[in-house]
Write an enzyme that holds these catalytic residues in place. Structure first.
Site, PDB file in Angstrom:
ATOM      1  CG  HIS A  48      -1.880  -1.263   1.015  1.00  0.00           C
ATOM      2  ND1 HIS A  48      -2.998  -1.291   0.204  1.00  0.00           N
ATOM      3  CD2 HIS A  48      -1.724  -2.518   1.500  1.00  0.00           C
ATOM      4  CE1 HIS A  48      -3.505  -2.504   0.219  1.00  0.00           C
ATOM      5  NE2 HIS A  48      -2.759  -3.265   1.006  1.00  0.00           N
ATOM      6  CG  HIS A  58      -6.275  -3.792   1.665  1.00  0.00           C
ATOM      7  ND1 HIS A  58      -5.269  -3.889   2.597  1.00  0.00           N
ATOM      8  CD2 HIS A  58      -6.656  -2.485   1.662  1.00  0.00           C
ATOM      9  CE1 HIS A  58      -5.056  -2.697   3.133  1.00  0.00           C
ATOM     10  NE2 HIS A  58      -5.877  -1.835   2.598  1.00  0.00           N
ATOM     11  CD  GLU A 171      -6.349   2.989  -1.984  1.00  0.00           C
ATOM     12  OE1 GLU A 171      -7.371   3.061  -1.306  1.00  0.00           O
ATOM     13  OE2 GLU A 171      -5.398   2.231  -1.700  1.00  0.00           O
TER      14      GLU A 171
HETATM   15  N1  LIG Z   1      -6.533   1.066   3.209  1.00  0.00           N
HETATM   16  C1  LIG Z   1      -5.226   1.627   2.883  1.00  0.00           C
HETATM   17  C2  LIG Z   1      -4.133   1.000   3.669  1.00  0.00           C
HETATM   18  C3  LIG Z   1      -4.360   0.811   5.109  1.00  0.00           C
HETATM   19  O1  LIG Z   1      -5.440   0.973   5.619  1.00  0.00           O
HETATM   20  C4  LIG Z   1      -3.178   0.439   5.887  1.00  0.00           C
HETATM   21  C5  LIG Z   1      -1.964   0.193   5.249  1.00  0.00           C
HETATM   22  C6  LIG Z   1      -0.869  -0.180   5.969  1.00  0.00           C
HETATM   23  C7  LIG Z   1      -0.910  -0.270   7.328  1.00  0.00           C
HETATM   24  C8  LIG Z   1      -2.103  -0.025   7.985  1.00  0.00           C
HETATM   25  C9  LIG Z   1      -3.239   0.343   7.263  1.00  0.00           C
HETATM   26  N2  LIG Z   1      -4.446   0.589   7.895  1.00  0.00           N
HETATM   27  C10 LIG Z   1      -4.525   0.567   9.274  1.00  0.00           C
HETATM   28  O2  LIG Z   1      -5.561   0.747   9.834  1.00  0.00           O
HETATM   29  C11 LIG Z   1      -4.927   1.399   1.443  1.00  0.00           C
HETATM   30  O3  LIG Z   1      -5.740   0.803   0.775  1.00  0.00           O
HETATM   31  O4  LIG Z   1      -3.859   1.729   0.969  1.00  0.00           O
HETATM   32 ZN   LIG Z   2      -7.236   1.299  -0.239  1.00  0.00          ZN
HETATM   33 ZN   LIG Z   3      -4.118   0.282  -0.705  1.00  0.00          ZN
END
Ligand SMILES: N[C@@H](CC(=O)c1ccccc1NC=O)C(=O)O
Ligand SMILES: [Zn+2]
Ligand SMILES: [Zn+2]
Length: 207
Positions: A48, A58, A171
């Site tokens: 990410h 994910h 993203e």
């Molecule tokens: N949803 C985010 C990533 C994300 O939520 C995230 C990525 C790395 C470590 C922690 C994350 N979220 C923690 O709540 C994305 O899609 O990039």
């Molecule tokens: Zn995302």
């Molecule tokens: Zn992501």
């Protein structure tokens, strides 16, 4: 002649990552001197980081992994729209935006100007937008934001709603210099069998 424009974030040691997540590293793991013939590199990164796509896995243990996703979603005609520094992005923000015949929609917001620092807050993509876009035939939503949900969200409601309505998520685009309009897009994920997402090299070409 119009040429392809890179709309991806360069990946290096300085690239901002999600707070607490794996930093990006590249190293020559086996040097030319050691191997006698070649430099062999190794990268370490969170999926990410930078410009990437999310697979449903994910945010859903039963969701699709990257290699199960349809490559056709990530290559083809896309419309880029500009919503300068919105506080949120919902149906209202898109009223008046012509989405006739559009299956890939990229939104430029300009809310993340200094990409060396991970943003503390980003505009919310309202979950209700998912059914609206899905009904219009959108299959890919791309943004110049690190997430389609608020940074502190644990439910990831918009991720879930978008997926429920058949919309794939792209993203971390870099759209700073890109004028709104119709483009050809290529942002293909790697064929990662087990993965919850993939970095992509995203490029556009004016139509
Ligand atoms: N949803 C985010 C990533 C994300 O939520 C995230 C990525 C790395 C470590 C922690 C994350 N979220 C923690 O709540 C994305 O899609 O990039
Ligand atoms: Zn995302
Ligand atoms: Zn992501």
């Amino acid at each position: 002649m119009d040429s392809w424009i890179d709309i991806s974030l360069p990946l290096n040691q300085q690239t901002a990552v999600w707070p607490g997540d794996t930093p990006f590293t590249y190293e020559v793991n086996w040097s030319k001197e050691e191997s006698g013939s070649v430099n062999v590199g190794r990268i370490t990164m969170s999926i990410h980081t930078g410009t990437h796509i999310d697979a449903p896995f994910h945010f859903d243990n039963d969701g699709k992994k990257v290699s199960e996703l349809d490559v056709n979603v990530y290559i083809g005609k896309a419309r880029i729209i500009h919503l300068p520094v919105p506080s949120s992005i919902g149906i209202e923000a898109l009223t008046g935006v012509d989405l006739e015949g559009v299956s890939r929609l990229l939104i430029r917001t300009d809310v993340w100007p200094d990409r060396s620092v991970f943003p503390t807050a980003i505009p919310e993509i309202e979950p209700e937008l998912a059914s609206y876009l899905g009904d219009k035939g959108i299959r890919l939503l791309g943004l110049d934001l690190p997430s389609v949900d608020p940074i502190d969200s644990k439910e990831l409601l918009s991720h879930h709603e978008l997926t429920k309505h058949g919309i794939h998520i792209l993203e971390g685009l870099v759209l700073d210099q890109i004028e709104p309009g119709d483009y050809e897009l290529a942002a293909l994920p790697l064929s990662l069998a087990e993965a919850d997402g993939s970095p992509v090299r995203a490029v556009v070409k004016r139509l």
